[in-house]
Design an enzyme around this catalytic site. Structure first.
Site, mmCIF file in Angstrom:
data_model
loop_
_atom_site.group_PDB
_atom_site.id
_atom_site.type_symbol
_atom_site.label_atom_id
_atom_site.label_comp_id
_atom_site.label_asym_id
_atom_site.label_seq_id
_atom_site.Cartn_x
_atom_site.Cartn_y
_atom_site.Cartn_z
ATOM 1 N N ASP A 108 0.838 -1.193 0.000
ATOM 2 C CA ASP A 108 0.000 0.000 0.000
ATOM 3 C C ASP A 108 0.874 1.244 0.000
ATOM 4 O OD1 ASP A 108 0.807 0.491 2.600
ATOM 5 O OD2 ASP A 108 -1.127 0.076 3.514
ATOM 6 N N ASN A 148 -4.092 12.776 0.122
ATOM 7 C CA ASN A 148 -5.434 13.261 -0.207
ATOM 8 C C ASN A 148 -5.745 14.568 0.510
ATOM 9 O OD1 ASN A 148 -6.457 11.424 -2.098
ATOM 10 N ND2 ASN A 148 -7.017 9.960 -0.507
ATOM 11 N N HIS A 150 -8.111 14.897 -3.697
ATOM 12 C CA HIS A 150 -8.410 13.518 -4.106
ATOM 13 C C HIS A 150 -8.010 13.240 -5.549
ATOM 14 C CE1 HIS A 150 -10.462 12.117 -0.465
ATOM 15 N NE2 HIS A 150 -10.914 13.357 -0.356
ATOM 16 N N ASP A 178 -5.838 10.101 -6.686
ATOM 17 C CA ASP A 178 -6.161 9.200 -7.800
ATOM 18 C C ASP A 178 -4.973 9.052 -8.741
ATOM 19 O OD1 ASP A 178 -8.679 8.853 -6.788
ATOM 20 O OD2 ASP A 178 -9.679 10.166 -8.238
ATOM 21 N N ASP A 213 -5.878 2.153 -1.276
ATOM 22 C CA ASP A 213 -4.501 2.243 -1.779
ATOM 23 C C ASP A 213 -3.775 0.914 -1.651
ATOM 24 O OD1 ASP A 213 -4.595 2.546 1.058
ATOM 25 O OD2 ASP A 213 -2.531 3.248 1.046
#
Length: 238
Positions: free
Chosen positions: A83, A91, A96, A100, A125
């Site tokens: 992760d 974020n 956000h 992404d 993630d």
């Protein structure tokens, strides 16, 4: 004009006129079947792929992965879980859309590293994979994968290095995939526990800058002119 020839021509013309509606209906049916087939293919792809990264999703990973683990011809394998370090902070600070972008970039790099191996986004993630086992130790292979995913990327108007925590364990031919993923997940959290803070080169100075600005706004103080602001140089956190 020969009456017989005339009658034959008329009959042929009548046959063509009668067949034309059937041909038109057949072509319409073919186009409809093609469209339905395309829509079905899109729905099937969406059902087993992550819409953001395009990688297989959790369901597809366990379906395809179980078949791979059960195939002696593809062994030796390792299970990987990873992760993104500090993803919530990314974020919060960059937005956000930037988060992404980090996920998409991580997915692309993971797929390139895996080659013919199976990789997937499990959710959030978190990513997983079944890769060919190499000659070095699982720890060394995990370190190489982490280095491959940690190349600098543009984010929030600057270039930063976003690190990942990787857990990697060998998978035996008779193993259960869920058990292997669970062990890789535990290894990943052990790796994450050894980090003092996320590795975000270029990100540390940016967050400190934002904290100073936010504090000034809360206190009603004007922001300092740019030439008087002093923030630490971007450093590589360990």
């Amino acid at each position: 004009m020969d009456p017989l020839a005339f009658l034959a021509g008329a009959a042929a013309a009548a046959g063509v006129c009668a067949a034309l509606p059937l041909y038109v209906r057949a072509r319409r049916a073919e186009r409809l079947a093609d469209r339905l087939s395309e829509e079905l293919a899109v729905e099937r792809h969406a059902a087993c792929h992550d819409p953001l990264t395009g990688l297989p999703n959790r369901r597809a990973f366990y379906q395809r992965g179980a078949a791979l683990v059960g195939d002696p011809a593809v062994h030796p394998l390792v299970a990987v879980v990873l992760d993104v370090d500090g993803f919530k902070q990314i974020n919060d600070m960059f937005g956000h859309s930037a988060g992404d972008e980090v996920l998409v970039t991580t997915a692309r790099r993971l797929a390139e590293y895996a080659g013919s191996g199976l990789v997937a986004r499990l959710g959030g993630d978190e990513f997983a994979g079944l890769l060919a086992r190499r000659h070095d130790s699982p720890e060394e292979q995990a370190d190489r994968l982490a280095e491959a995913l940690a190349a600098p990327m543009p984010l929030g108007g600057q270039v930063v290095t976003v690190s990942v925590s990787v857990g990697l364990v060998p998978v035996e031919p008779d193993a259960h995939l869920a058990d292997a993923v669970h062990r890789a997940d535990a290894a990943m959290y052990r790796t994450k526990g050894t980090r003092r803070r996320p590795h975000l080169a270029g990100y540390t100075a940016f967050t400190q800058h934002q904290h100073v600005v936010h504090a000034s706004l809360r206190l009603g103080k004007p922001r300092l002119p740019a030439e008087k602001e002093s923030f630490p140089r971007p450093t590589t956190a360990t």
